[in-house]
Design a protein around this motif. Structure first.
Motif, PDB file in Angstrom:
ATOM      1  N   TYR A  79     -10.724  -6.305  -2.945  1.00  0.00           N
ATOM      2  CA  TYR A  79     -10.052  -5.581  -1.857  1.00  0.00           C
ATOM      3  C   TYR A  79     -10.804  -5.758  -0.538  1.00  0.00           C
ATOM      4  O   TYR A  79     -10.206  -6.095   0.486  1.00  0.00           O
ATOM      5  CB  TYR A  79      -9.951  -4.099  -2.231  1.00  0.00           C
ATOM      6  CG  TYR A  79      -9.368  -3.215  -1.193  1.00  0.00           C
ATOM      7  CD1 TYR A  79      -7.995  -3.146  -0.995  1.00  0.00           C
ATOM      8  CD2 TYR A  79     -10.187  -2.422  -0.392  1.00  0.00           C
ATOM      9  CE1 TYR A  79      -7.449  -2.314  -0.039  1.00  0.00           C
ATOM     10  CE2 TYR A  79      -9.653  -1.585   0.569  1.00  0.00           C
ATOM     11  CZ  TYR A  79      -8.284  -1.531   0.738  1.00  0.00           C
ATOM     12  OH  TYR A  79      -7.758  -0.709   1.697  1.00  0.00           O
ATOM     13  N   VAL A 119       1.328   0.958   9.819  1.00  0.00           N
ATOM     14  CA  VAL A 119       1.103   0.393   8.480  1.00  0.00           C
ATOM     15  C   VAL A 119       2.014  -0.809   8.263  1.00  0.00           C
ATOM     16  O   VAL A 119       1.582  -1.847   7.749  1.00  0.00           O
ATOM     17  CB  VAL A 119       1.302   1.470   7.393  1.00  0.00           C
ATOM     18  CG1 VAL A 119       1.254   0.850   6.003  1.00  0.00           C
ATOM     19  CG2 VAL A 119       0.250   2.560   7.524  1.00  0.00           C
ATOM     20  N   PHE A 168       0.831  -4.796   7.459  1.00  0.00           N
ATOM     21  CA  PHE A 168       1.301  -5.672   6.383  1.00  0.00           C
ATOM     22  C   PHE A 168       2.070  -6.884   6.928  1.00  0.00           C
ATOM     23  O   PHE A 168       1.928  -7.995   6.418  1.00  0.00           O
ATOM     24  CB  PHE A 168       2.172  -4.900   5.392  1.00  0.00           C
ATOM     25  CG  PHE A 168       1.359  -4.089   4.420  1.00  0.00           C
ATOM     26  CD1 PHE A 168       0.600  -4.696   3.449  1.00  0.00           C
ATOM     27  CD2 PHE A 168       1.344  -2.707   4.496  1.00  0.00           C
ATOM     28  CE1 PHE A 168      -0.169  -3.956   2.554  1.00  0.00           C
ATOM     29  CE2 PHE A 168       0.595  -1.945   3.610  1.00  0.00           C
ATOM     30  CZ  PHE A 168      -0.167  -2.578   2.642  1.00  0.00           C
ATOM     31  N   GLY A 208      -3.467  -4.920  -0.324  1.00  0.00           N
ATOM     32  CA  GLY A 208      -2.592  -3.802  -0.658  1.00  0.00           C
ATOM     33  C   GLY A 208      -2.248  -3.777  -2.134  1.00  0.00           C
ATOM     34  O   GLY A 208      -2.269  -2.725  -2.779  1.00  0.00           O
ATOM     35  N   TRP A 209      -1.947  -4.932  -2.700  1.00  0.00           N
ATOM     36  CA  TRP A 209      -1.620  -5.005  -4.122  1.00  0.00           C
ATOM     37  C   TRP A 209      -2.822  -4.622  -4.982  1.00  0.00           C
ATOM     38  O   TRP A 209      -2.703  -3.855  -5.944  1.00  0.00           O
ATOM     39  CB  TRP A 209      -1.139  -6.411  -4.485  1.00  0.00           C
ATOM     40  CG  TRP A 209      -0.849  -6.576  -5.941  1.00  0.00           C
ATOM     41  CD1 TRP A 209      -1.528  -7.356  -6.833  1.00  0.00           C
ATOM     42  CD2 TRP A 209       0.182  -5.932  -6.695  1.00  0.00           C
ATOM     43  NE1 TRP A 209      -0.981  -7.232  -8.086  1.00  0.00           N
ATOM     44  CE2 TRP A 209       0.073  -6.360  -8.027  1.00  0.00           C
ATOM     45  CE3 TRP A 209       1.183  -5.025  -6.352  1.00  0.00           C
ATOM     46  CZ2 TRP A 209       0.914  -5.925  -9.030  1.00  0.00           C
ATOM     47  CZ3 TRP A 209       2.035  -4.579  -7.361  1.00  0.00           C
ATOM     48  CH2 TRP A 209       1.889  -5.032  -8.674  1.00  0.00           C
ATOM     49  N   HIS A 252      -5.236  -2.724  -4.125  1.00  0.00           N
ATOM     50  CA  HIS A 252      -5.386  -1.280  -3.948  1.00  0.00           C
ATOM     51  C   HIS A 252      -4.530  -0.538  -4.985  1.00  0.00           C
ATOM     52  O   HIS A 252      -5.016   0.368  -5.670  1.00  0.00           O
ATOM     53  CB  HIS A 252      -4.954  -0.913  -2.530  1.00  0.00           C
ATOM     54  CG  HIS A 252      -5.127   0.523  -2.176  1.00  0.00           C
ATOM     55  ND1 HIS A 252      -5.705   0.919  -1.010  1.00  0.00           N
ATOM     56  CD2 HIS A 252      -4.774   1.666  -2.816  1.00  0.00           C
ATOM     57  CE1 HIS A 252      -5.720   2.237  -0.949  1.00  0.00           C
ATOM     58  NE2 HIS A 252      -5.137   2.719  -2.038  1.00  0.00           N
ATOM     59  N   TYR A 253      -3.270  -0.929  -5.120  1.00  0.00           N
ATOM     60  CA  TYR A 253      -2.390  -0.312  -6.131  1.00  0.00           C
ATOM     61  C   TYR A 253      -2.949  -0.496  -7.535  1.00  0.00           C
ATOM     62  O   TYR A 253      -2.971   0.449  -8.337  1.00  0.00           O
ATOM     63  CB  TYR A 253      -0.983  -0.912  -6.088  1.00  0.00           C
ATOM     64  CG  TYR A 253      -0.138  -0.430  -4.952  1.00  0.00           C
ATOM     65  CD1 TYR A 253       0.194   0.911  -4.829  1.00  0.00           C
ATOM     66  CD2 TYR A 253       0.356  -1.318  -4.013  1.00  0.00           C
ATOM     67  CE1 TYR A 253       0.981   1.360  -3.783  1.00  0.00           C
ATOM     68  CE2 TYR A 253       1.147  -0.887  -2.962  1.00  0.00           C
ATOM     69  CZ  TYR A 253       1.466   0.455  -2.850  1.00  0.00           C
ATOM     70  OH  TYR A 253       2.232   0.890  -1.831  1.00  0.00           O
TER      71      TYR A 253
END
Length: 143
Positions: free
Chosen positions: A47, A68, A72, A83-84, A86-87
């Protein structure tokens, strides 16, 4: 390594722990992975690398939805990958909390399999399902 390759690597990295939490929640390897946070820590490193690889991040942009969206849309593959990741990391931590908490509360593992599957794919919905089961089984909001 290309962002696409890292996307595949990160997505694959979480699978063993998810499968172990669903099918072997009390096995020592599962407990070691959950207690060590090794996989979320690896994801945190990925990340950091990809979030900041495209240059400085405008932290003020996190204050608005438009900001935001701009991060992106303007950040490229690196920011999308961050971001992915992070998920992936936080959904895995949420699943770990669900397994650990259910074991501490004596909630049968069979009750949490569906919430775990939702945590894996749709993190907050899985956490909500677990919370409902937890409240019903313990008859308490906070324990």
């Amino acid at each position: 390594m290309s962002p696409e390759a890292v996307f595949s690597l990160a997505s694959t990295l979480v699978l063993p722990q998810w499968l172990l939490m669903i099918f072997a929640p009390r096995w020592f390897v599962t407990k070691w992975l959950m207690n060590s946070y090794l996989i979320p820590v690896c994801l945190a490193i990925i990340y950091i690398i990809y979030l900041f690889s495209g240059g400085p991040v405008d932290f003020a942009a996190f204050g608005t939805l438009a900001g935001v969206k701009g991060l992106f849309s303007n950040g490229g593959d690196g920011v999308m990958l961050a971001g992915w990741v992070h998920y992936l990391a936080f959904d895995l931590v949420a699943g770990t909390v669900v397994v650990r908490d259910s074991q501490e509360k004596g909630i049968s593992h069979w009750f949490i399999v569906i919430p775990l599957c939702f945590c894996f794919m749709l993190g907050p919905i899985g956490l909500l399902l677990y919370w409902l089961i937890r409240v019903i089984r313990t008859r308490q909001l906070s324990v």
